[in-house]
Write an enzyme that holds these catalytic residues in place. Structure first.
Site, PDB file in Angstrom:
ATOM      1  N   GLU A  53      13.918   6.329  49.043  1.00 38.02           N
ATOM      2  CA  GLU A  53      14.421   5.298  48.145  1.00 38.02           C
ATOM      3  C   GLU A  53      15.844   5.689  47.786  1.00 38.02           C
ATOM      4  O   GLU A  53      16.078   6.705  47.133  1.00 38.02           O
ATOM      5  CB  GLU A  53      13.556   5.217  46.882  1.00 38.02           C
ATOM      6  CG  GLU A  53      12.168   4.679  47.167  1.00 38.02           C
ATOM      7  CD  GLU A  53      11.213   4.834  45.994  1.00 38.02           C
ATOM      8  OE1 GLU A  53      11.674   4.880  44.834  1.00 38.02           O
ATOM      9  OE2 GLU A  53       9.998   4.942  46.250  1.00 38.02           O
TER      10      GLU A  53
ATOM     11  N   ASP B  98      16.016   3.706  33.103  1.00 38.39           N
ATOM     12  CA  ASP B  98      16.083   5.094  33.535  1.00 38.39           C
ATOM     13  C   ASP B  98      16.329   6.056  32.397  1.00 38.39           C
ATOM     14  O   ASP B  98      17.038   5.742  31.435  1.00 38.39           O
ATOM     15  CB  ASP B  98      17.188   5.259  34.583  1.00 38.39           C
ATOM     16  CG  ASP B  98      16.756   4.702  35.933  1.00 38.39           C
ATOM     17  OD1 ASP B  98      15.742   5.201  36.462  1.00 38.39           O
ATOM     18  OD2 ASP B  98      17.413   3.782  36.434  1.00 38.39           O
TER      19      ASP B  98
ATOM     20  N   TYR C 204       4.418  -0.339  43.842  1.00 41.60           N
ATOM     21  CA  TYR C 204       4.928   0.821  43.102  1.00 41.60           C
ATOM     22  C   TYR C 204       4.181   0.880  41.769  1.00 41.60           C
ATOM     23  O   TYR C 204       4.320  -0.012  40.941  1.00 41.60           O
ATOM     24  CB  TYR C 204       6.429   0.624  42.878  1.00 41.60           C
ATOM     25  CG  TYR C 204       7.195   1.820  42.334  1.00 41.60           C
ATOM     26  CD1 TYR C 204       6.772   2.549  41.221  1.00 41.60           C
ATOM     27  CD2 TYR C 204       8.401   2.205  42.933  1.00 41.60           C
ATOM     28  CE1 TYR C 204       7.498   3.629  40.733  1.00 41.60           C
ATOM     29  CE2 TYR C 204       9.145   3.287  42.448  1.00 41.60           C
ATOM     30  CZ  TYR C 204       8.680   3.991  41.350  1.00 41.60           C
ATOM     31  OH  TYR C 204       9.413   5.052  40.865  1.00 41.60           O
TER      32      TYR C 204
END
Lengths: 401, 272
Positions: free
Chosen positions: B54, B65, B179
């Site tokens: 990725e 994040d 995911y």
């Protein structure tokens, strides 16, 4: 023409939407459902409006600005006095509304971002009044320039967390608040302070501020027996402006003007004039105009006013800009500070620097108006919080006053 | 095993793997720690056990994040990373490697590049799939048609607070794999033990709702041991922040890549 935006998916034309990580989708769905339930519920609305009346001090006055009117010699100028709200700005209308919603949803912890600190103070105030845990994210640079508001929030029992990333201003405080929300999504309600963010926030925040425009309409009708010819408000994310404009959108003869912060000038890279020089993009959950470079990296905004120092703008403003229902212009730091002084001297009202951007536009507009017309400026906040910046400015720039 | 012609590189690796093998996907921010290292890192990851890459497209405001990937993104932007340079990196990797490459990043840089042009250029240089965390199903039409047209797999996420129905929808729309975000939170912020404690119930639900696609689990995996526990009932695992932390600790010492590749090998195979 009937104005119905946003649509079911939260779009104002092509702007808005829900551009958030998967973790926040259930939270937004829960919020949409909860808001849907209360937005026309008489019990909820009564509690909200009772608080606005008895605690916030609404309706706020509509003051005729006789000396400013005489100074410019054109239309009559009225001021919608949001500066008289409890805590010193319009922000508390929305903070109270969202807090009541959070309580209904059973959330125990409140978070918020703040730029100038007015939304942070309003949120901390509402949390104190209702006994909620409160965490406010604020850029380190903003904590410096709005120190008084930091002290107020702490005194009100809120925890103020300094944000050191990026430009250390409102954009970064918003990033950090979203990260907190993602992490504590079960028990936490995020009170967003402007008409930005993912759906339903822009719509919900607008609706909690529409009382500004609704009161203005009634009050001016009593004072002048007519609708205003012009409305002027400052725009960062754009909450005071949208609350002021929204009830007039279908009144096609009412001309509406939003004033962005041009910083050192919209032709420099030290600016926050998003609609003037930005292009569409996606930040903080919605599509709207943005200041970003050719790689899509967000650019640092600049404005002397912390509340307007933001590289984005609410999606509804982008829509109203494209449709030309509202016209947007930029005003520089210099012109805004000149207006702080002028309004203080002529009307005995020290406006917030954010608000002064709206006043600064009178210099351009007033020569184009007639004596039988009416201009209403949304006096969105008071300048007490800015006294440090104001004193520094006129100390250093005494040649310019 | 015979592979059908229209199976993507991503789909192929899941078909080819042994039943008890865990697919290891590694996330690295393109342009971190410097522009020249990205291609070497990707090839080195493959050599040391990575099955999938990725490649992070840095964004100035990565709001999903944690501090590690925020840091790497900032460094990469300061290093002068651009979308064109990322495509060049993929092209370079493709000269010698067939490892599946997924571009992962926020929607704004993609939107600014032009969604259709982005998908066309990405596919042309050898990208296999996309993960855009801030374009959930609700907003996926902004990119899904272009992605499909150019043969890019769109990979969507499920989280512990996703409803059963939501998981089924994500499974329907995903191609390649799903995911699975192990915990509610930002990337990298939790410890492996913390994730292990809470992940079991979530994976149970994922297994009964995500039936079409393979499942990779990520967020908070820092070691081989974490991975074996957390990914026990899935097809594999994803490591990002822990890998970047190792790079950060060792760069720019002379042997920094050796340390990084050793870490990668241990992640996949444990202490040999």
């Amino acid at each position: 023409m009937k104005y119905t935006a946003p649509d079911k998916k939260g779009y104002f034309g092509k702007y808005g939407g829900k551009f958030v990580p998967e973790i926040l989708i259930p939270a937004l769905e829960e919020l949409e459902e909860a808001y849907e339930e209360v937005q026309n519920d008489p019990v909820f609305l009564k509690e909200y409006h009772d608080l606005l009346r008895e605690y916030v001090g609404r309706p706020t006055k509509l003051t005729y600005a006789n000396r400013l009117t005489k100074y410019y010699g054109g239309a009559k100028i009225y001021l919608k006095r949001e500066d008289l709200c409890h805590t010193g700005a319009h922000k508390i209308n929305n903070a109270i509304g969202q807090l009541l919603l959070a309580r209904n949803m059973g959330k125990s912890r409140i978070i918020a971002e703040t730029g100038a600190g007015q939304h942070g103070v309003a949120t901390a105030t509402a949390c104190a009044k209702f006994g909620f845990e409160c965490v406010i994210y604020m850029g380190a640079e903003d904590m410096e320039r709005q120190k008084l508001n930091v002290d107020r929030m702490r005194l009100l029992g809120a925890e103020v967390r300094s944000v050191e990333s990026g430009s250390k201003t409102l954009k970064d405080a918003t990033n950090e608040a979203i990260r907190d929300w993602v992490t504590h999504v079960d028990n936490t309600f995020y009170i967003i302070g402007s008409v930005v963010g993912p759906h339903p926030y822009p719509m919900m925040t607008r609706n909690f501020h529409r009382v500004i425009g609704e009161e203005t309409k009634d009050q001016l009708k009593k004072a002048e027996g007519k609708l205003p010819d012009y409305l002027i408000a400052c725009v960062g994310g754009g909450s005071n402006a949208i609350g002021f404009f929204y009830p007039f959108i279908e009144d096609e003869d009412v001309k509406m003007i939003g004033i962005e912060a041009a910083g050192l000038g919209a032709d420099t890279n030290q600016t926050a004039a998003t609609l003037t020089i930005g292009t569409p993009g996606i930040l903080h959950g919605s599509m709207s105009y943005l200041l970003h470079n050719s790689e899509g990296q967000i650019q640092l905004a600049h404005s002397i006013s912390a509340g307007l120092d933001y590289p984005g703008i609410g999606p509804e403003h982008s829509y109203l800009h494209d449709s030309k229902r509202v016209h947007y212009y930029g005003v520089t730091d210099q012109k805004a500070m000149d207006a702080v002084k002028l309004v203080s001297e002529k009307e005995g009202i020290i406006p917030a620097i954010e608000t002064a951007h709206a006043f600064a536009y009178l210099e351009i507009l007033m020569p184009l108006t007639q004596r039988d017309e009416v201009v209403v400026v949304n006096c969105s906040g008071r300048g007490d919080k800015d006294m440090g910046t104001i004193s520094d400015w006129f100390g250093k720039n005494s040649h310019s006053v | 095993m015979h592979l059908t012609k229209n199976m993507s590189r991503i789909q192929s690796i899941f078909k080819q793997k042994n039943a008890d093998e865990k697919i290891m996907s590694l996330f690295i921010t393109a342009g971190y720690p410097d522009l020249d290292s990205t291609v070497d890192l990707v090839l080195g990851f493959e050599k040391n056990g990575a099955d999938l890459i990725e490649l992070g497209m840095p964004f100035s405001d990565p709001l999903a994040d944690g501090p590690t990937i925020q840091y790497a993104s900032n460094v990469a932007i300061d290093n002068g990373i651009t979308m064109k340079k990322i495509f060049e990196m993929v092209r370079e990797v493709r000269k010698t490697s067939e490892i599946p490459i997924i571009l992962m990043g926020y929607i704004n840089p993609v939107f600014r590049y032009g969604v259709e042009a982005f998908c066309e250029d990405a596919a042309e240089c050898g990208v296999d799939g996309l993960i855009i965390p801030d374009a959930p199903l609700e907003e996926s039409t902004i990119i899904s048609d272009s992605a499909e047209k150019h043969g890019l797999d769109m990979i969507y996420l499920v989280a512990p607070n996703s409803s059963d129905k939501r998981m089924q929808m994500v499974d329907q729309h995903s191609r390649g794999f799903v995911y699975c975000v192990s915990v509610t939170g930002v990337t990298g912020a939790r410890s492996g033990e913390e994730v292990v404690r809470s992940v079991g119930k979530f994976i149970e639900r994922v297994k009964s709702n995500v039936t079409k696609n393979p499942k990779l689990v990520g967020f908070g995996i820092k070691s081989h041991e974490d991975a074996q526990l957390i990914a026990k009932d899935t097809d594999g695992f994803i490591v990002g922040s822990a890998l970047i932390d190792i790079i950060r600790k060792n760069f720019p010492n002379k042997d920094w890549k050796d340390h990084v590749f050793n870490f990668v090998k241990k992640l996949k195979y444990g202490n040999l």
